[in-house]
Design a protein around this motif. Structure first.
Motif: not given
Ligand code: PBG
Length: 324
Positions: A25, A22-23, A300, A20, A17
């Motif tokens: 959203s 790359t997120k 992603i 990471s 968490r």
């Protein structure tokens, strides 16, 4: 070096968490919407399970649903009552895209950014993205440009927040920028489908908007899938002509292009996860061959390659999933 270095140490849920790279959203999503002037009931699109053509009324409800999910933007595609040789229903004050834009903006205002796809193929009888010389079956570049300019102005006048030319005509961005500026729309940005490939992955979309072509194909204006340097030239050109956001399309088979575009130009970059990419994954999911997680994984990967935003038919699914 092993055993001092053990990369598995960071693979606990909490570490993942925190670190990471790359997120994804809800803010990254642009949802495509189809509005069909001929309909009084929404109509499912067989080659895109879960996606439908909206009526001029239901498109507003759908837009509201997207806004309620926090999705910041949608891109509108219109199917007109009447088509003609030059696509003149692309730019009338009361044509399908203009009406839908006006209605959505009246209902949602700043809660939803309306982007209008700017192309002639849904509006021409021959289904090509430009004016055609029937004798030579040539798609004419320069005579198409003023029509695109006029269409951009009509969309801006209806309230579009941004226009997105997708026809791959040379000089289209410059013509549109000039037309917008001359009509006091200098604040309306252009998201250019800059590196758009001549791709089989658009198949389901052409069902969705009835834009199959009467002859030939789009390979005299869309790009050869084999080329990467040429994509850089397309992008460079569009930036010089005034594009604010650069798009690569399709996305998944062209992640290397997204990566190059982002790293060579550092521009706000969009990627279009197109109809065929949607149907491939959705079809496999519906058959139990792929888990739902494949959606997030593929989006992603598009972000990881360098896209800031993604146009995707999964927008709603993803938003619901990310909120949950
Ligand atoms: C038309 C246009 C196409 C798409 C977006 N705008 C199709 C094409 O070029 O044939 C494809 C979208 C998709 O496949 O999801 N200018």
């Amino acid at each position: 070096m092993f055993p001092t270095t053990r990369l598995r140490r960071l693979r606990t849920p909490v570490m993942k968490r925190m670190f990471s790279e790359t997120k994804l959203s809800v803010d990254d999503l642009i949802a495509p919407l189809f509005v069909d002037e001929n309909l009084t009931q929404p109509q499912p699109i067989p080659s895109m399970p879960g996606i439908q053509r909206e009526t001029p009324k239901s498109v507003v409800d759908e837009a509201k649903e997207l806004a309620d999910l926090g999705i910041p933007a949608l891109i509108l595609f219109g199917i007109p009552k009447e088509k003609d040789e030059t696509g003149s229903h692309a730019y009338g004050e009361n044509d399908v895209v203009q009406n839908a834009t006006r209605d959505i903006k009246a209902e949602l205002g700043d809660d939803m950014m309306v982007i209008t796809d700017l192309c002639l193929c849904e509006f021409t009888t021959h289904g090509h993205c430009g004016v055609v010389d029937y004798d030579t079956e040539e798609i004419l570049n320069d005579p198409t440009l003023p029509i695109l300019g006029k269409t951009a102005v009509s969309q801006a006048r209806a309230g579009a927040d941004m226009v997105a030319p997708s026809g791959m005509m040379d000089g289209m961005v410059a013509s549109i920028r000039k037309a917008l500026d001359q009509n006091s729309y200098s604040n309306i940005p252009i998201m250019s489908y800059a590196a758009k490939y001549s791709s089989s992955f658009y198949g389901p979309f052409r069902d969705a908007v009835d834009s199959g072509y009467a002859f030939g194909d789009r390979s005299t204006y869309q790009m050869d899938p084999a080329n990467s340097n040429e994509a850089m030239r397309e992008v460079e050109q569009d930036i010089k002509e005034g594009a604010d956001i650069i798009m690569v399309k399709p996305a998944l088979p062209y992640l290397d292009i997204i990566y190059r575009v982002k790293h060579e130009f550092n521009m706000p970059t969009a990627a279009y996860n197109v109809s065929g990419e949607y149907s491939m994954i959705k079809g496999a999911m519906d058959n139990g061959w792929l888990a739902e997680k494949a959606i997030i994984e593929s989006l992603i990967s598009i972000k990881r390659s360098g896209a800031d935003v993604i146009l995707t038919y999964f927008a709603k699914d993803v938003a619901i999933n990310l909120i949950r």
